[in-house]
Design an enzyme around this catalytic site. Sequence first.
Site, short mmCIF file in Angstrom:
data_model
loop_
_atom_site.label_atom_id
_atom_site.label_comp_id
_atom_site.label_asym_id
_atom_site.label_seq_id
_atom_site.Cartn_x
_atom_site.Cartn_y
_atom_site.Cartn_z
CB THR A 88 -0.93 0.11 1.18
OG1 THR A 88 -1.70 -1.21 1.27
CG2 THR A 88 -1.75 1.23 1.12
NE ARG B 276 -9.78 -5.56 3.97
CZ ARG B 276 -8.82 -5.03 3.86
NH1 ARG B 276 -8.19 -4.57 2.43
NH2 ARG B 276 -8.33 -4.55 4.97
CB VAL B 277 -14.11 -1.73 1.13
CG1 VAL B 277 -13.33 -0.44 1.08
CG2 VAL B 277 -14.64 -2.06 -0.04
N GLY B 278 -10.91 -1.95 2.30
CA GLY B 278 -9.76 -1.91 3.44
C GLY B 278 -10.11 -0.36 4.12
CG ASP B 279 -6.70 1.32 5.97
OD1 ASP B 279 -6.50 0.69 5.16
OD2 ASP B 279 -5.77 1.73 6.70
CB THR C 198 0.63 1.24 4.83
OG1 THR C 198 1.86 1.40 5.60
CG2 THR C 198 0.94 2.17 3.82
N GLY C 199 -0.91 -0.95 6.21
CA GLY C 199 -0.89 -1.93 7.15
C GLY C 199 -2.56 -2.59 7.28
N GLY D 43 -5.98 -2.61 7.71
CA GLY D 43 -6.93 -1.41 7.39
C GLY D 43 -8.35 -1.52 8.59
C1 SD4 Z 1 -5.72 -2.51 3.56
N1 SD4 Z 1 -4.18 -0.83 4.74
O1 SD4 Z 1 -6.48 -2.78 2.61
C2 SD4 Z 1 -4.52 -1.72 3.35
C3 SD4 Z 1 -3.44 -3.00 3.22
C4 SD4 Z 1 -1.99 -2.61 3.46
O2 SD4 Z 1 0.19 -3.18 3.93
O3 SD4 Z 1 -1.77 -1.37 3.85
N2 SD4 Z 1 -1.18 -3.35 3.41
O4 SD4 Z 1 -6.22 -2.54 4.90
#
Ligand code: SD4
Length: 359
Positions: A203, A231-234, A254-255, A257
């Site tokens: 990300t 699925r939708v993330g942050d 990032t990370g 979500g």
């Molecule tokens: C999510 N934040 O879709 C994103 C994924 C991500 O390192 O950042 N991965 O949740």
Amino acid sequence: MSVSRRDFLERSAALAAAGFIPRLPDGGFLPGPAAPVDVGSGVFRGRPVVISSANGIRGVKVAFDKMANGEDPLDAAIAGVNIEELDPNNQSVGFGGLPNEEGIVQLDASCMHGPTRRAGSVGCIEDIATPSLVAKAVMDYTDHIMLVGPGAKKFALAMGFKEQNLLTEKSRQDWMRWKSRLNKNDAWLDHDEDIKIKFTTGTINMNAVTSAGDIGSVTTTSGMSWKISGRVGDSPIIGAGQYCDNTVGAAGSTGRGEANIKVCGAFLAVEFMRQGMTPEQSLLQVVERVIAMTEKRLLDERGRPYFDLDFYAVTKDGRYAGVSCFEGSRFAVCDEQGARLETSAYLFKASERPKARAN
Ligand code: SD4
């Protein structure tokens, strides 16, 4: 309301007096990158500046150079992330991103334009390599902020974006490996026993501040690998994956979500900066809030999370920081000293990281 340097120093002192001591890469206390020097007429020596997740190291330079040529901060930041979206070797965004559990690449992105107070976003879009630009098109050409799924793709095609299969051969093979090893009793034979199956990585969040203090922010991703379809993330959630207020600054993440959405992390960071906290203090407070809001199954017995989450923040006057749950993260910066990776502050030492994932 902008925060004067004097106010900022007084408030920081008050926070420290109240016992809020951020932990930094060396484990010690530091008030953050050198405070910007006001050289008069609203000009700060810390600007222009671009910050991003570490994987945006090529992009921050592109964005910085564009702003040096007078380009808009959001256009510059989006040009920075486009490099990675179009790179088939980056398996966390755009073309070549790791797919969902059905082998389909579904992308999320959002952006905000500080000077005009506008935002745009797309969730779960398929077959378009640059969702950051589609998010900007939603912002520029519609009365809406967020389009998702087939509607987002239809919109992108109507706007002239090119449809393409985003699943590269490498990502398809990673998906098949993951799928075949899901269940020992299914009809798929397990191969490559020693191969480590990738999980979520990547990300890009990028935040750019011009020499005049105008701000743009963008986040783009293929999301969690092997996610459930839909699925939708942050990343496409305004206020979670990124947020920008031209009077204060910008932040993004990032990370995992799911952990960030519950605290509206990017918005919260900007609000903390508005109150006078430094970018480091703001982000450390956000990560603490994330942990406080995390369900038990995702924490070990000492309250350490089984997931990674990184945040990035920059103020209107050019101060910046990266903060992570665990020691060892870095983030990208480009200013007049050039592009480089810097070490993120953190809540927990690397040695405190739990061994096993919860799920
Ligand atoms: C999510 N934040 O879709 C994103 C994924 C991500 O390192 O950042 N991965 O949740």
